[in-house]
Design a protein around this motif. Structure first.
Motif, PDB file in Angstrom:
ATOM      1  N   SER B 124      -3.294   3.973   5.003  1.00 49.73           N
ATOM      2  CA  SER B 124      -2.993   2.684   4.207  1.00 49.73           C
ATOM      3  C   SER B 124      -3.039   3.042   2.720  1.00 49.73           C
ATOM      4  N   ILE B 128      -0.040   3.444  -0.179  1.00 47.07           N
ATOM      5  CA  ILE B 128      -0.075   3.062  -1.364  1.00 47.07           C
ATOM      6  C   ILE B 128       0.063   3.797  -2.593  1.00 47.07           C
ATOM      7  N   LYS B 154       4.162  -3.979  -3.373  1.00 48.03           N
ATOM      8  CA  LYS B 154       3.426  -3.163  -2.509  1.00 48.03           C
ATOM      9  C   LYS B 154       2.497  -4.243  -1.711  1.00 48.03           C
ATOM     10  N   ALA B 156      -0.284  -4.969   1.358  1.00 44.62           N
ATOM     11  CA  ALA B 156      -1.259  -4.305   2.132  1.00 44.62           C
ATOM     12  C   ALA B 156      -1.851  -5.648   2.969  1.00 44.62           C
ATOM     13  N   LYS B 175      -7.642  -0.299  -1.770  1.00 44.75           N
ATOM     14  CA  LYS B 175      -5.900  -0.888  -1.781  1.00 44.75           C
ATOM     15  C   LYS B 175      -5.572  -1.193  -3.037  1.00 44.75           C
ATOM     16  N   ALA B 180      -2.150  -1.725  -4.493  1.00 44.86           N
ATOM     17  CA  ALA B 180      -1.448  -2.917  -3.821  1.00 44.86           C
ATOM     18  C   ALA B 180      -1.262  -4.035  -4.726  1.00 44.86           C
ATOM     19  N   PHE B 183      -1.433  -8.958  -0.787  1.00 41.51           N
ATOM     20  CA  PHE B 183      -2.212  -8.849   0.795  1.00 41.51           C
ATOM     21  C   PHE B 183      -1.618  -9.972   1.669  1.00 41.51           C
TER      22      PHE B 183
END
Lengths: 207, 292
Positions: B124, B128, B154, B156, B175, B180, B183
């Motif tokens: 992951s 990213i 982007k 996550a 992340k 990222a 979320f």
């Protein structure tokens, strides 16, 4: 066969930078090629600078009975060091990190595979010979072999009650890594740059 | 439209999830999405969810987009190496798909092709990172892209009720540092844990959508407790689901529970992500009851 090669000079020096170092050299089982000359040169330099608290040079550091006694004999020198730097294959580094749970144990070498017999280790530690040893970023627990997805940037969300989603008998490797880093006060290494694996390394070596 | 623009405007972003079928006829799914999900901000499309082979996420995203919905393209690292992943990202950009959710993915052993090779060339975080690089006009091999660089929102994931929440936060930070923008969380059934998590997570300054699953039955809740990582349905909720079986069967109890969780979490987060798991038809009622 395996080949262990010293990590780039600047990487090893950054591990020892400003610190007292205890050195463990494994001259291997007969299946492992060890960079004896290069390691000796480096260690001699460090000894002259006075940063080495002690050196163990032996074979089969992955042999538990052998190693436990030796580490005990060097207890004070190890305690005096900030970092224990292990010159061996990945199994050796993991063995030492397992014994010295509260110590910062680092790998000075990367391990690459060669065709042929891979050697035997009496312990549960495994080295995948990935050629870019991650043990310095993971508290001496290998993310390639201890994580069923071989993740190198932290755990996935799949562990339940600390067990891996693939095998309920297997502890989540990254939860182990997190706990170990917490124990040795090195959670800061999780702030390292994003790791992207390099699957080309073995080809590069055989060139 | 990028959902990050809405977060920036301070909107409470609502997304829901659809899973493509094991087959290539999607008319029914599109109809359902148009009927029940057109009022929300965006629709996530899962990528061979639970390692079960299905129609592709990218194709389904395109189909949804053609129907006027805003898709979030979920992309996992289980089935494709970095070449295929980056290639699919460029394909997404060509279709005008701008929202991503980037995940590691379940292991192949959990799905319906346990014999398959698990890829995990990237994970992951490095995925990213790969998208961040593509946005700079460079691929992971260091080669320049031709023409305009793609731009994505982007997304996550993070698991706020996990039993190793500090490790989750450390991963969340990685992340964020990889790029990222927002979320979505694993399903939350314990708002107090989520609120505690958000107290720590807000330092990263990224919008978080609380994950919601509508509990369908006491059996489903127990199943999740035993098998799904990061999810714990408290006993009193299981009792509530058991109390009036007819009401639970009709979905009313589950919607009530889910609406309550949303209301409790709402002041602490920037949106909600609903994993309806086949109960897409309940989403409008749920949002109404949660006063969104």
């Amino acid at each position: 066969m395996l080949i262990t090669e010293l990590k780039p000079r600047e990487t090893i020096e950054s591990l020892a930078d400003g610190k007292k170092v205890f050195v463990i050299n494994c001259q291997g089982c007969k299946e492992v090629h060890f960079p004896e000359k290069e390691a000796n040169e480096l260690q001699k330099e460090w000894s002259e600078k006075g940063i080495v608290t002690g050196i163990i040079t032996t074979d089969y550091i992955c042999n538990p009975e052998n190693m436990e006694l030796r580490l005990q004999a060097h207890k004070e020198e190890i305690e005096a060091a900030d970092v224990v730097l292990v010159f061996s294959c990945g199994v050796g580094v993991q063995t030492i990190a397992g014994y010295l749970e509260e110590k910062k144990v680092c790998a000075a070498c990367d391990t690459y595979p060669l065709p042929g017999f891979q050697g035997v280790t009496p312990l549960e530690y495994k080295c995948d010979q990935c050629g870019e040893c991650y043990l310095n970023l993971t508290g001496g627990i290998c993310p390639i072999t201890a994580c069923s997805k071989s993740l190198v940037n932290g755990q996935c969300g799949g562990a339940k009650n600390g067990k891996c989603e693939v095998d309920s008998e297997m502890e989540c490797g990254w939860e182990r890594i997190y706990r170990r880093l917490e124990q040795i006060g090195r959670l800061d290494v999780l702030k390292c740059p994003t790791q992207v694996r390099n699957f080309a390394t073995d080809e590069e070596v055989s060139k | 439209m990028k959902i990050t623009e809405l977060f920036e405007r301070g909107e409470f972003v609502v997304s829901a999830e659809v899973g493509p079928p094991k087959g290539f006829h999607v008319e029914h799914l599109l109809e359902e999405a148009k009927t029940y999900l057109s009022g929300i901000t965006a629709v996530n499309v899962t990528d061979n969810q639970s390692s079960v082979m299905r129609l592709g996420s990218l194709a389904m995203c395109k189909a949804l987009k053609d129907e006027g919905l805003t898709p979030i393209y979920q992309l996992t690292c289980r089935d494709r190496n970095r070449i295929a992943l980056q290639s699919d990202l460029l394909s997404a950009a060509m279709f005008g798909i701008e929202n991503l959710l980037l995940l590691t993915g379940d292991h192949t052993k959990l799905g319906d092709h346990p014999q398959a090779k698990p890829v995990f060339d990237l994970d992951s975080v490095s995925l990213i990172h790969a998208v961040t690089e593509l946005e700079k006009g460079v691929d992971l091999g260091g080669n320049e892209l031709i023409g305009e660089a793609p731009k994505f929102a982007k997304g996550a994931v993070v698991s706020p009720c996990s039993d190793s929440v500090d490790a989750q936060l450390a991963k969340m930070e990685r992340k964020v540092r990889a790029g990222a923008d927002y979320f979505q969380t694993q399903a939350v059934f314990e708002p107090e844990k989520f609120i505690k998590f958000m107290e720590k997570a807000k330092q990263f300054g990224k919008p978080v959508q609380v994950g919601i699953i509508i509990p369908k039955s006491a059996g489903m809740a127990k199943f999740m407790n035993n098998n799904v990582a990061g999810i714990h349905v408290p006993d009193e909720m299981i009792e509530e689901l058991k109390k009036d079986k007819e009401k639970t069967k009709a979905g009313i109890t589950g919607v009530e529970i889910a609406a309550r969780i949303i209301k409790e979490c709402k002041p602490y987060c920037q949106g909600v992500h609903i994993m309806a798991l086949g109960w897409e038809s309940k989403v409008p009622d749920l949002l109404k009851l949660a006063e969104i």
